[in-house]
Design a protein around this motif. Structure first.
Motif, PDB file in Angstrom:
ATOM      1  N   ALA A  23       0.840  -1.208   0.000  1.00 20.91           N
ATOM      2  CA  ALA A  23       0.000   0.000   0.000  1.00 20.91           C
ATOM      3  C   ALA A  23       0.873   1.256   0.000  1.00 20.91           C
ATOM      4  O   ALA A  23       0.568   2.229  -0.698  1.00 20.91           O
ATOM      5  N   ARG A  24       1.957   1.234   0.753  1.00 19.39           N
ATOM      6  CA  ARG A  24       2.814   2.437   0.825  1.00 19.39           C
ATOM      7  C   ARG A  24       3.476   2.737  -0.516  1.00 19.39           C
ATOM      8  O   ARG A  24       3.560   3.885  -0.932  1.00 19.39           O
ATOM      9  N   LYS A  25       3.923   1.681  -1.210  1.00 22.81           N
ATOM     10  CA  LYS A  25       4.550   1.919  -2.523  1.00 22.81           C
ATOM     11  C   LYS A  25       3.504   2.462  -3.503  1.00 22.81           C
ATOM     12  O   LYS A  25       3.794   3.349  -4.297  1.00 22.81           O
ATOM     13  N   ALA A  26       2.277   1.939  -3.432  1.00 24.00           N
ATOM     14  CA  ALA A  26       1.217   2.435  -4.329  1.00 24.00           C
ATOM     15  C   ALA A  26       0.934   3.908  -4.043  1.00 24.00           C
ATOM     16  O   ALA A  26       0.729   4.695  -4.968  1.00 24.00           O
ATOM     17  N   LYS A  27       0.937   4.292  -2.767  1.00 23.96           N
ATOM     18  CA  LYS A  27       0.687   5.704  -2.417  1.00 23.96           C
ATOM     19  C   LYS A  27       1.818   6.580  -2.907  1.00 23.96           C
ATOM     20  O   LYS A  27       1.600   7.700  -3.367  1.00 23.96           O
ATOM     21  N   ASN A  28       3.038   6.069  -2.810  1.00 20.83           N
ATOM     22  CA  ASN A  28       4.203   6.823  -3.304  1.00 20.83           C
ATOM     23  C   ASN A  28       4.045   7.128  -4.798  1.00 20.83           C
ATOM     24  O   ASN A  28       4.452   8.184  -5.275  1.00 20.83           O
ATOM     25  N   LEU A  29       3.374   6.197  -5.523  1.00 24.31           N
ATOM     26  CA  LEU A  29       3.229   6.340  -6.978  1.00 24.31           C
ATOM     27  C   LEU A  29       1.980   7.126  -7.386  1.00 24.31           C
ATOM     28  O   LEU A  29       1.791   7.407  -8.569  1.00 24.31           O
ATOM     29  N   VAL A  99      12.520  -4.695  -5.336  1.00 23.14           N
ATOM     30  CA  VAL A  99      12.361  -5.811  -4.388  1.00 23.14           C
ATOM     31  C   VAL A  99      12.448  -5.189  -2.992  1.00 23.14           C
ATOM     32  O   VAL A  99      13.510  -4.717  -2.587  1.00 23.14           O
ATOM     33  N   VAL A 100      11.329  -5.181  -2.276  1.00 25.11           N
ATOM     34  CA  VAL A 100      11.268  -4.341  -1.073  1.00 25.11           C
ATOM     35  C   VAL A 100      12.080  -4.868   0.107  1.00 25.11           C
ATOM     36  O   VAL A 100      12.340  -4.137   1.058  1.00 25.11           O
ATOM     37  N   ASP A 101      12.446  -6.153   0.062  1.00 25.20           N
ATOM     38  CA  ASP A 101      13.241  -6.657   1.183  1.00 25.20           C
ATOM     39  C   ASP A 101      14.681  -6.996   0.787  1.00 25.20           C
ATOM     40  O   ASP A 101      15.435  -7.525   1.599  1.00 25.20           O
ATOM     41  N   ILE A 109      14.913   1.697  -6.636  1.00 20.90           N
ATOM     42  CA  ILE A 109      14.526   1.917  -5.236  1.00 20.90           C
ATOM     43  C   ILE A 109      13.704   3.197  -5.149  1.00 20.90           C
ATOM     44  O   ILE A 109      13.874   4.099  -5.952  1.00 20.90           O
ATOM     45  N   PHE A 110      12.779   3.190  -4.198  1.00 19.96           N
ATOM     46  CA  PHE A 110      11.876   4.341  -4.058  1.00 19.96           C
ATOM     47  C   PHE A 110      12.528   5.422  -3.198  1.00 19.96           C
ATOM     48  O   PHE A 110      13.009   5.129  -2.117  1.00 19.96           O
ATOM     49  N   PRO A 111      12.462   6.666  -3.656  1.00 24.25           N
ATOM     50  CA  PRO A 111      12.923   7.759  -2.802  1.00 24.25           C
ATOM     51  C   PRO A 111      11.770   8.265  -1.944  1.00 24.25           C
ATOM     52  O   PRO A 111      10.620   7.899  -2.177  1.00 24.25           O
ATOM     53  N   ILE A 123      14.588  12.074  -2.229  1.00 24.78           N
ATOM     54  CA  ILE A 123      15.722  11.790  -1.340  1.00 24.78           C
ATOM     55  C   ILE A 123      15.958  10.286  -1.268  1.00 24.78           C
ATOM     56  O   ILE A 123      15.017   9.506  -1.158  1.00 24.78           O
ATOM     57  N   SER A 124      17.211   9.893  -1.315  1.00 23.04           N
ATOM     58  CA  SER A 124      17.558   8.487  -1.126  1.00 23.04           C
ATOM     59  C   SER A 124      18.900   8.381  -0.416  1.00 23.04           C
ATOM     60  O   SER A 124      19.756   9.248  -0.570  1.00 23.04           O
ATOM     61  N   THR A 125      19.043   7.302   0.328  1.00 26.59           N
ATOM     62  CA  THR A 125      20.350   7.000   0.926  1.00 26.59           C
ATOM     63  C   THR A 125      20.901   5.715   0.311  1.00 26.59           C
ATOM     64  O   THR A 125      21.731   5.043   0.917  1.00 26.59           O
ATOM     65  N   ASN A 126      20.384   5.371  -0.874  1.00 31.51           N
ATOM     66  CA  ASN A 126      20.781   4.118  -1.527  1.00 31.51           C
ATOM     67  C   ASN A 126      20.513   2.924  -0.609  1.00 31.51           C
ATOM     68  O   ASN A 126      21.245   1.937  -0.615  1.00 31.51           O
ATOM     69  N   GLY A 127      19.447   3.029   0.177  1.00 31.48           N
ATOM     70  CA  GLY A 127      19.068   1.938   1.069  1.00 31.48           C
ATOM     71  C   GLY A 127      19.855   1.892   2.368  1.00 31.48           C
ATOM     72  O   GLY A 127      19.591   1.056   3.227  1.00 31.48           O
ATOM     73  N   ALA A 128      20.804   2.811   2.569  1.00 29.56           N
ATOM     74  CA  ALA A 128      21.637   2.758   3.782  1.00 29.56           C
ATOM     75  C   ALA A 128      20.820   3.047   5.036  1.00 29.56           C
ATOM     76  O   ALA A 128      21.004   2.407   6.071  1.00 29.56           O
ATOM     77  N   SER A 129      19.891   4.003   4.944  1.00 27.45           N
ATOM     78  CA  SER A 129      19.088   4.359   6.117  1.00 27.45           C
ATOM     79  C   SER A 129      17.762   4.997   5.716  1.00 27.45           C
ATOM     80  O   SER A 129      17.642   6.214   5.637  1.00 27.45           O
ATOM     81  N   PRO A 130      16.729   4.132   5.475  1.00 26.23           N
ATOM     82  CA  PRO A 130      15.413   4.693   5.144  1.00 26.23           C
ATOM     83  C   PRO A 130      14.898   5.639   6.233  1.00 26.23           C
ATOM     84  O   PRO A 130      14.166   6.577   5.938  1.00 26.23           O
ATOM     85  N   LYS A 131      15.302   5.404   7.476  1.00 26.47           N
ATOM     86  CA  LYS A 131      14.852   6.302   8.549  1.00 26.47           C
ATOM     87  C   LYS A 131      15.474   7.691   8.403  1.00 26.47           C
ATOM     88  O   LYS A 131      14.820   8.692   8.677  1.00 26.47           O
ATOM     89  N   LEU A 132      16.725   7.759   7.956  1.00 27.37           N
ATOM     90  CA  LEU A 132      17.334   9.076   7.704  1.00 27.37           C
ATOM     91  C   LEU A 132      16.603   9.755   6.535  1.00 27.37           C
ATOM     92  O   LEU A 132      16.311  10.945   6.578  1.00 27.37           O
ATOM     93  N   THR A 133      16.277   8.956   5.513  1.00 29.91           N
ATOM     94  CA  THR A 133      15.533   9.492   4.366  1.00 29.91           C
ATOM     95  C   THR A 133      14.239  10.147   4.849  1.00 29.91           C
ATOM     96  O   THR A 133      13.910  11.267   4.471  1.00 29.91           O
ATOM     97  N   ARG A 134      13.518   9.431   5.716  1.00 29.64           N
ATOM     98  CA  ARG A 134      12.252   9.961   6.244  1.00 29.64           C
ATOM     99  C   ARG A 134      12.488  11.241   7.057  1.00 29.64           C
ATOM    100  O   ARG A 134      11.740  12.209   6.944  1.00 29.64           O
ATOM    101  N   LYS A 135      13.559  11.244   7.863  1.00 35.80           N
ATOM    102  CA  LYS A 135      13.856  12.417   8.703  1.00 35.80           C
ATOM    103  C   LYS A 135      14.187  13.623   7.816  1.00 35.80           C
ATOM    104  O   LYS A 135      13.680  14.724   8.044  1.00 35.80           O
ATOM    105  N   LEU A 136      15.006  13.389   6.787  1.00 36.84           N
ATOM    106  CA  LEU A 136      15.373  14.493   5.889  1.00 36.84           C
ATOM    107  C   LEU A 136      14.141  15.032   5.169  1.00 36.84           C
ATOM    108  O   LEU A 136      14.009  16.228   4.933  1.00 36.84           O
ATOM    109  N   LYS A 137      13.231  14.111   4.836  1.00 36.80           N
ATOM    110  CA  LYS A 137      11.986  14.539   4.183  1.00 36.80           C
ATOM    111  C   LYS A 137      11.214  15.489   5.105  1.00 36.80           C
ATOM    112  O   LYS A 137      10.755  16.547   4.672  1.00 36.80           O
ATOM    113  N   GLN A 138      11.110  15.108   6.374  1.00 35.52           N
ATOM    114  CA  GLN A 138      10.377  15.969   7.321  1.00 35.52           C
ATOM    115  C   GLN A 138      11.054  17.330   7.457  1.00 35.52           C
ATOM    116  O   GLN A 138      10.389  18.365   7.483  1.00 35.52           O
TER     117      GLN A 138
END
Ligand code: SHN
Ligand code: NAI
Length: 203
Positions: A23-29, A99-101, A109-111, A123-138
């Motif tokens: 659902a989250r990937k669909a919302k992103n799109l 591939v989400v996992d 990969i989704f930014p 924004i992307s961290t190349n998968g290194a830290s999705p939580k940092l990606t989310r924080k930077l987005k905020q």
């Protein structure tokens, strides 16, 4: 990984899995307006609501490779590592695959996305830290308020008109630079003033 902005309007996207991440990937799109089909034995409330709202198709069963063969993009989002892996292996190297996992089994990969009208920041961290990606987005969301949407409309109108004018490149660039002054973003009157002075110029 190469960042791109890609037009997915009307493209067939198959999402395998019907849970939280599907659902989250669909919302992103969502703003990209692809034609999404979900394939999964069970769909979450979120996926059911999305499909009702948008007309996305649902195929309620386990996914098979044939479900994916004509997809422009495939998102493998089941909660079974082996199923995501096996389906990824059946895909053409010319398809877009997330591939989400296990990002490395795919090629996309989704930014995180911040959209203010025509301004998009991904924004992307190349998968290194999705939580940092989310924080930077905020952080960026609070930095770029809604005024940027109107500002981008203004910049686009000015530029479209300037492109058609028979003035020198230097003059054009000077005007394009001038309207980057932040006062044009914050002050509606300044925008109206310069826009009308540009719009009356002869093409
Ligand atoms: C590689 C990538 C592939 C892809 O999915 O495209 C990927 C992979 C994985 N994510 C995992 C976990 C989490 N992902 C998030 C959040 C987001 N993940 C997104 C993208 C991406 N995630 C791509 C790289 C992005 C980049 O480059 O930074 C965002 C940006 C976009 C979106 O999802 O739309 C969205 C935030 C957007 C927003 O908020 O708007 C959170 C945060 C949270 O939920 O609080 C967690 C939990 C915390 C944690 O684990 O860090 C796991 C482990 C799964 C497990 O444990 O089983 C994997 C798999 C692995 O690491 O291999
Ligand atoms: N990339 C990302 O951003 C993140 C990825 N993940 C990973 O995403 C995966 C999915 O997580 P959730 O959505 O929370 O799981 P979930 O348990 O909510 O949903 C799993 C879905 O997969 C479906 N499914 C199972 N077998 C299937 C099959 N053979 N064919 C088609 N569909 C099948 C289920 O019916 C269900 O709809 C997990 O592997 C998790 O590790 C988790 C967090 C973030």
């Amino acid at each position: 990984m190469q960042p791109f902005f890609i037009n997915l309007k009307g493209k067939k996207v198959v999402i395998v899995g019907g849970g939280k991440i599907a659902a989250r990937k669909a919302k992103n799109l969502e703003t990209a307006q692809p034609e999404i089909t979900f394939v999964a034995p069970e769909f979450s409330e979120d996926v059911l609501a999305l499909s009702k709202q948008t007309g996305y198709s649902l195929i309620q069963r386990e996914a098979f490779p044939a479900d994916l063969s004509d997809a422009f993009m495939v998102i493998l989002a089941t909660n079974h590592r082996q199923i995501n892996k096996a389906l990824a292996e059946q895909l053409s190297p010319n398809q877009l695959i997330c591939v989400v996992d296990e990002a490395e089994e795919g090629n996309v990969i989704f930014p995180a996305i911040i959209q203010r009208g025509q301004l998009q920041i991904a924004i992307s961290t190349n998968g290194a830290s999705p939580k940092l990606t989310r924080k930077l987005k905020q952080d960026l969301e609070s930095q770029f308020d809604q005024s940027w949407e109107t500002y981008l409309e203004f910049l686009s109108r000015c530029r479209n008109k300037l492109k058609k004018l028979k003035i020198s490149i230097e003059e054009k660039n000077k005007l394009l630079e001038k309207i980057l002054d932040d006062r044009y973003r914050t002050n509606e009157h300044l925008r109206a003033e310069i826009l009308s002075s540009i719009l009356i110029l002869e093409e």
